[in-house]
Design a protein around this motif. Structure first.
Motif, PDB file in Angstrom:
ATOM      1  N   VAL A  82     -58.457   7.701  32.821  1.00 42.99           N
ATOM      2  CA  VAL A  82     -57.629   8.190  31.714  1.00 42.99           C
ATOM      3  C   VAL A  82     -57.190   9.626  31.988  1.00 42.99           C
ATOM      4  O   VAL A  82     -56.026   9.988  31.753  1.00 42.99           O
ATOM      5  N   MET A  83     -58.095  10.451  32.493  1.00 47.04           N
ATOM      6  CA  MET A  83     -57.749  11.831  32.804  1.00 47.04           C
ATOM      7  C   MET A  83     -56.613  11.900  33.824  1.00 47.04           C
ATOM      8  O   MET A  83     -55.652  12.646  33.646  1.00 47.04           O
ATOM      9  N   PHE A  84     -56.703  11.080  34.883  1.00 49.86           N
ATOM     10  CA  PHE A  84     -55.656  11.086  35.899  1.00 49.86           C
ATOM     11  C   PHE A  84     -54.332  10.566  35.350  1.00 49.86           C
ATOM     12  O   PHE A  84     -53.263  11.088  35.663  1.00 49.86           O
ATOM     13  N   VAL A  85     -54.384   9.552  34.509  1.00 50.35           N
ATOM     14  CA  VAL A  85     -53.160   9.014  33.911  1.00 50.35           C
ATOM     15  C   VAL A  85     -52.506  10.066  33.018  1.00 50.35           C
ATOM     16  O   VAL A  85     -51.290  10.277  33.074  1.00 50.35           O
ATOM     17  N   LEU A  86     -53.305  10.746  32.204  1.00 51.49           N
ATOM     18  CA  LEU A  86     -52.751  11.783  31.335  1.00 51.49           C
ATOM     19  C   LEU A  86     -52.151  12.927  32.148  1.00 51.49           C
ATOM     20  O   LEU A  86     -51.102  13.464  31.792  1.00 51.49           O
ATOM     21  N   GLN A  87     -52.815  13.295  33.231  1.00 58.28           N
ATOM     22  CA  GLN A  87     -52.254  14.348  34.087  1.00 58.28           C
ATOM     23  C   GLN A  87     -50.955  13.905  34.722  1.00 58.28           C
ATOM     24  O   GLN A  87     -50.009  14.689  34.849  1.00 58.28           O
ATOM     25  N   ALA A  88     -50.871  12.647  35.129  1.00 58.63           N
ATOM     26  CA  ALA A  88     -49.644  12.126  35.730  1.00 58.63           C
ATOM     27  C   ALA A  88     -48.514  12.094  34.715  1.00 58.63           C
ATOM     28  O   ALA A  88     -47.344  12.240  35.076  1.00 58.63           O
ATOM     29  N   MET A  89     -48.862  11.948  33.424  1.00 56.13           N
ATOM     30  CA  MET A  89     -47.853  11.922  32.376  1.00 56.13           C
ATOM     31  C   MET A  89     -47.454  13.333  31.934  1.00 56.13           C
ATOM     32  O   MET A  89     -46.609  13.486  31.066  1.00 56.13           O
ATOM     33  N   GLY A  90     -48.090  14.340  32.495  1.00 53.03           N
ATOM     34  CA  GLY A  90     -47.713  15.708  32.176  1.00 53.03           C
ATOM     35  C   GLY A  90     -48.623  16.446  31.221  1.00 53.03           C
ATOM     36  O   GLY A  90     -48.378  17.594  30.903  1.00 53.03           O
TER      37      GLY A  90
END
Length: 86
Positions: free
Chosen positions: A75-83
């Protein structure tokens, strides 16, 4: 001693210490599930741990914890990828 010299060099270099600490924590969070998998496998092994091996309840709790940490890392990586960032 030497630690004071190292501290002065780091402070004078203009490096963003907060970013270094955040990066360090992210790396630790990513590596944690990997390390825990090896630990739980060893802790549950009768040949290695003998009578002191983990029981069924502890194994279930440990695997559940590993799963939660892994999901939160993804989830952390996905949120970072989303900005999104901290």
């Amino acid at each position: 001693g030497w630690m004071g010299i190292y501290a002065v060099v780091v402070v004078m270099s203009g490096v963003d210490l907060l970013q270094i600490m955040r990066t360090s924590q992210v790396i630790k969070g990513v590596l944690l599930p990997v390390v825990l998998v090896f630990q739980v496998v060893i802790a549950a092994d009768r040949h290695i741990m003998g009578a002191n091996r983990n029981g069924r309840v502890w194994n279930v709790l440990t695997w559940a914890t590993i799963a939660v940490i892994t999901v939160l890392t993804v989830v952390m990586f996905v949120l970072q990828a989303m900005g999104y960032s901290a």
